[in-house]
Design an enzyme around this catalytic site. Structure first.
Site, mmCIF file in Angstrom:
data_model
loop_
_atom_site.group_PDB
_atom_site.id
_atom_site.type_symbol
_atom_site.label_atom_id
_atom_site.label_comp_id
_atom_site.label_asym_id
_atom_site.label_seq_id
_atom_site.Cartn_x
_atom_site.Cartn_y
_atom_site.Cartn_z
ATOM 1 N N SER A 1 0.825 -1.205 0.000
ATOM 2 C CA SER A 1 0.000 0.000 0.000
ATOM 3 C C SER A 1 0.861 1.258 0.000
ATOM 4 C CB SER A 1 -0.905 0.021 1.234
ATOM 5 O OG SER A 1 -1.728 -1.115 1.264
HETATM 6 N N1 SAH Z 1 -0.964 -4.822 4.088
HETATM 7 C C1 SAH Z 1 -0.168 -4.757 2.861
HETATM 8 C C2 SAH Z 1 -1.026 -4.610 1.633
HETATM 9 C C3 SAH Z 1 -1.609 -5.885 1.279
HETATM 10 S S1 SAH Z 1 -2.346 -6.020 -0.315
HETATM 11 C C4 SAH Z 1 0.856 -3.653 2.978
HETATM 12 O O1 SAH Z 1 1.315 -3.374 4.060
HETATM 13 O O2 SAH Z 1 1.260 -3.083 1.977
HETATM 14 C C5 SAH Z 1 -3.698 -7.057 0.138
HETATM 15 C C6 SAH Z 1 -3.338 -8.459 0.565
HETATM 16 O O3 SAH Z 1 -4.569 -9.067 0.955
HETATM 17 C C7 SAH Z 1 -2.758 -9.337 -0.536
HETATM 18 O O4 SAH Z 1 -1.547 -9.871 -0.093
HETATM 19 C C8 SAH Z 1 -3.817 -10.427 -0.722
HETATM 20 O O5 SAH Z 1 -3.273 -11.700 -1.043
HETATM 21 C C9 SAH Z 1 -4.496 -10.437 0.625
HETATM 22 N N2 SAH Z 1 -5.849 -10.999 0.640
HETATM 23 C C10 SAH Z 1 -6.823 -10.903 -0.287
HETATM 24 N N3 SAH Z 1 -7.944 -11.559 0.112
HETATM 25 C C11 SAH Z 1 -7.661 -12.081 1.339
HETATM 26 C C12 SAH Z 1 -8.392 -12.870 2.281
HETATM 27 N N4 SAH Z 1 -9.644 -13.264 2.056
HETATM 28 N N5 SAH Z 1 -7.775 -13.216 3.424
HETATM 29 C C13 SAH Z 1 -6.511 -12.832 3.708
HETATM 30 N N6 SAH Z 1 -5.759 -12.098 2.851
HETATM 31 C C14 SAH Z 1 -6.324 -11.716 1.682
#
Ligand code: SAH
Length: 221
Positions: free
Chosen positions: A68
């Site tokens: 992010s």
């Molecule tokens: N928190 C991260 C951004 C993550 S992007 C940061 O610090 O930059 C979103 C993440 O959510 C991805 O890795 C994706 O695989 C995960 N994701 C999507 N659906 C999900 C679910 N149902 N349960 C857990 N993780 C999920």
């Protein structure tokens, strides 16, 4: 050796500039600004992208997922910390990704952090990144974030870093009274960041701003 030192200084200067920009953009909680200043974001992105790691950009981390934007991480952390339940002892994060948001949660001093990621390879990546940057306190779980973590509930705060189309009911249930959830929600192709405060007699929902996250998907892999 000299090269390494120079490189480190370079990252520190860039990180300071990033934090100045975050302040200009309205982030004001000193705890959050300090955490952003002391979390090495370049260690959470792949080497080829490190020169951009302190720009206010989301960047690819593989498997169609992203790290992010620094502003969004700071904003969500600030919102989470401004909830009614203080101090925040136990927080659930959904969507570990590369682990950067998790690291920032550790830096603001949250003692018990549980972070769920559905892709096991990203959970492993996050673990490697966090260890490399000296973060050891969060529990990383490979599971479907829609279901939360009932055995460790209730949580003082829940932060969701991928966008569902509806508020996941299980996560609401696992939020403690006076707890706060911060999450993006997608409606009609548009996403907005929401804060949901849980009270003994109901919920208060506040729309914060437009955002752009990857989707929260069903099921672990
Ligand atoms: N928190 C991260 C951004 C993550 S992007 C940061 O610090 O930059 C979103 C993440 O959510 C991805 O890795 C994706 O695989 C995960 N994701 C999507 N659906 C999900 C679910 N149902 N349960 C857990 N993780 C999920």
């Amino acid at each position: 050796m000299i090269f390494n030192t120079l490189q480190l200084d370079g990252y520190e200067t860039r990180r300071r500039k990033m934090v100045n920009r975050l302040e200009e953009m309205g982030i004001s909680n000193p705890l959050v600004l300090d955490a952003m200043l002391n979390t090495p974001r370049h260690l959470f992105v792949e080497e080829a992208l490190r020169s951009r790691s302190y720009d206010n950009l989301s960047l690819p981390i593989g498997l169609g997922q992203t790290i992010s934007q620094p502003y969004i991480v700071a904003r969500m952390t600030e919102l989470l910390l401004a909830g009614k339940k203080q101090p925040l002892n136990k927080v659930l994060e959904i969507g570990t990704g590369c682990g950067y948001q998790t690291a920032v949660l550790e830096k603001v001093g949250i003692q018990n952090i549980y972070s769920i990621e559905r892709l096991s390879s990203l959970r492993e990546l996050a673990k490697r990144n966090l260890r490399a940057a000296n973060f050891y306190n969060s529990r990383l779980i490979c599971a479907d974030g829609y279901l939360g973590l009932p055995k460790s509930a209730p949580f003082d705060g829940v932060i969701v870093t991928a966008a569902p189309k509806e508020v996941p009911i299980e996560l609401l249930k696992q939020l403690d009274i006076n707890g706060r959830m911060v999450l993006p929600l997608e409606k009609n192709g548009m996403q907005h960041l929401w804060v949901i405060d849980k009270y003994i007699n109901g919920y208060q929902e506040t729309c914060i701003q437009e955002v752009n996250f990857v989707l929260l998907l069903n099921g672990r892999k």
